[in-house]
Enzyme design. Structure first.
Site, mmCIF file in Angstrom:
data_model
loop_
_atom_site.group_PDB
_atom_site.id
_atom_site.type_symbol
_atom_site.label_atom_id
_atom_site.label_comp_id
_atom_site.label_asym_id
_atom_site.label_seq_id
_atom_site.Cartn_x
_atom_site.Cartn_y
_atom_site.Cartn_z
ATOM 1 N N HIS A 19 -6.513 -7.110 -0.551
ATOM 2 C CA HIS A 19 -6.920 -5.773 -0.837
ATOM 3 C C HIS A 19 -5.733 -5.376 -2.099
ATOM 4 O O HIS A 19 -4.675 -5.939 -2.136
ATOM 5 C CB HIS A 19 -6.411 -4.842 0.317
ATOM 6 C CG HIS A 19 -7.096 -5.216 1.605
ATOM 7 N ND1 HIS A 19 -6.519 -6.095 2.562
ATOM 8 C CD2 HIS A 19 -8.274 -5.040 1.978
ATOM 9 C CE1 HIS A 19 -7.602 -6.182 3.661
ATOM 10 N NE2 HIS A 19 -8.449 -5.413 3.203
ATOM 11 N N ASP A 37 -2.799 -10.449 -2.534
ATOM 12 C CA ASP A 37 -3.456 -9.914 -1.240
ATOM 13 C C ASP A 37 -4.745 -9.717 -1.650
ATOM 14 O O ASP A 37 -5.127 -9.345 -2.636
ATOM 15 C CB ASP A 37 -2.891 -8.624 -0.823
ATOM 16 C CG ASP A 37 -3.004 -8.295 0.558
ATOM 17 O OD1 ASP A 37 -2.315 -8.620 1.547
ATOM 18 O OD2 ASP A 37 -4.038 -7.708 0.960
ATOM 19 N N HIS A 87 0.901 -1.201 -0.069
ATOM 20 C CA HIS A 87 -0.022 -0.224 0.096
ATOM 21 C C HIS A 87 0.715 1.359 -0.039
ATOM 22 O O HIS A 87 0.286 2.581 -0.074
ATOM 23 C CB HIS A 87 -1.052 0.167 1.104
ATOM 24 C CG HIS A 87 -1.901 -1.015 1.258
ATOM 25 N ND1 HIS A 87 -2.985 -1.253 -0.024
ATOM 26 C CD2 HIS A 87 -2.324 -1.975 2.005
ATOM 27 C CE1 HIS A 87 -3.704 -1.965 0.387
ATOM 28 N NE2 HIS A 87 -3.243 -2.646 1.644
ATOM 29 N N ASP A 97 -4.412 -13.049 3.368
ATOM 30 C CA ASP A 97 -6.070 -12.319 3.792
ATOM 31 C C ASP A 97 -7.266 -12.885 3.018
ATOM 32 O O ASP A 97 -8.164 -12.373 3.184
ATOM 33 C CB ASP A 97 -5.907 -10.890 4.185
ATOM 34 C CG ASP A 97 -5.329 -10.036 3.217
ATOM 35 O OD1 ASP A 97 -4.895 -10.743 2.081
ATOM 36 O OD2 ASP A 97 -5.083 -8.936 3.218
#
Length: 344
Positions: free
Chosen positions: A199, A197, A161, A286
């Site tokens: 996200h 991931d 991120h 995740d």
């Protein structure tokens, strides 16, 4: 498969993050790396080695020098203003139409200038932990350049991120992007970054948005519903010479292995078409059905299948640890990806 890991990850141990309107204990915590390492040792992966220090130069190939300077001094400046009893969290951010031409003088202003959420506390050990994670990724890239088929950089804090000049989503330095750039600088003509991931890796996308030599492919929850919300949509394909070198494969809440496998096959086909010399894999676990802040439904055995599919791409592969917050199961799921890759 060699594993690169630094115990300095423990220096990033935030007290709290803002989630659902409350200050809650941080989901991104030292236990994440500890449990992955314990599983690695239990199944006999390794050896586990400390990273080699690489200094600032490889970080400056990816991140803004002013931003790096901010990260180095932010905690000390926070302590002067607010004391050491609470972590440094931002209070306000730059909105559309507001100027980003001047970096604020105060630490509170700079926290908002360089961040995009209130879930990523800066602590006394943030800079040391983040640089140790980046060194772990760089050491993994060194191993690939040296002829290894694969390596696993057990990075913490994560990185995908973090952009050229911003942090958030628990990430300060973009470990995968730093490794990809290192591989390019070391002679790889083209590098692919595949982010699995839950996200979207908004920081990685931003860093390589106008690059045609690094392909970024991300499989993630549709940002119309999920963090980081404002980036990662399917129509974002790159710009300039980077047009077509960005592929976002968005999936709905509730996705299980059937839907995920289709997206992974599309990602693999895109990477083969691109003609990369090496692959950096942003490994977030995740996507697991038991993850407390995610909404996919992958099972532990699905991560074995994921690893096998990644192996089938046929490239030297550096695995770089990203997210995954079902701490009790995280080690099993991460090592399953590595096992599936090795055994394919």
């Amino acid at each position: 498969m060699i594993v690169i890991h630094s115990e300095e990850h423990r220096l990033q141990a935030g007290r709290s993050e803002l989630n659902d309107g409350q200050l809650v204990p941080c989901y991104e915590k030292p236990a994440r790396a500890d449990i992955v390492r314990a599983r690695i040792e239990a199944v006999g992966f390794g050896p586990i080695v400390e990273p080699t220090r690489h200094g600032l130069a490889p970080l400056e190939r990816v991140h803004d020098a002013g931003y790096l300077g901010f990260l180095q001094t932010a905690w000390d400046e926070w302590v002067k203003e607010h004391g050491a009893d609470i972590d440094a969290l931002p209070l306000n951010w730059v909105a559309p139409g507001m100027s980003r031409r001047r970096v604020p003088r105060s630490i509170d202003g700079r926290l908002g200038f360089y961040s995009f959420d209130a879930g990523t506390p800066i602590t006394a050990g943030t800079w040391r932990a983040a640089t140790a994670a980046a060194d772990s990724a760089l050491t993994g890239a060194d191993r690939l350049r040296g002829g290894d088929r694969s390596a696993f950089s057990l990075c913490r804090p994560p990185g995908h991120h973090a952009g050229h000049a911003f942090y958030g989503g628990y990430c300060f330095l973009n470990n995968a992007a730093i490794a990809a750039q290192s591989l390019r600088d070391g002679g790889a003509a083209r590098v692919a970054v595949l982010d699995v991931d839950y996200h979207h890796g908004n920081g990685t996308q931003e860093i390589f948005w106008e690059r045609g030599d690094v392909l970024f492919v991300s499989i993630h929850a549709d940002p119309i519903d999920e963090f980081p919300y404002f980036c990662g949509h399917a129509d974002e394909t790159g710009a300039g010479v980077g047009e077509g070198a960005n592929l976002n494969l968005t999936l709905p809440w509730g996705t299980d292995w059937t839907g995920y496998a289709e997206a992974l096959a599309a990602a693999a086909a895109k990477i083969r078409e691109f003609g990369a010399d090496a692959l950096v894999l942003s490994l977030g676990a995740d996507t697991y059905g038991g993850d407390p802040i995610s909404r996919f439904r992958l099972l532990s055995e699905d991560f074995l299948r994921m690893g096998a599919a990644i192996s089938g791409i046929g490239l030297p592969t550096l695995f770089v640890m990203e997210g995954g917050y079902a701490v009790d199961d995280l080690g099993v799921n991460v090592v399953n990806v590595l096992t599936g890759f090795e055994q394919a």
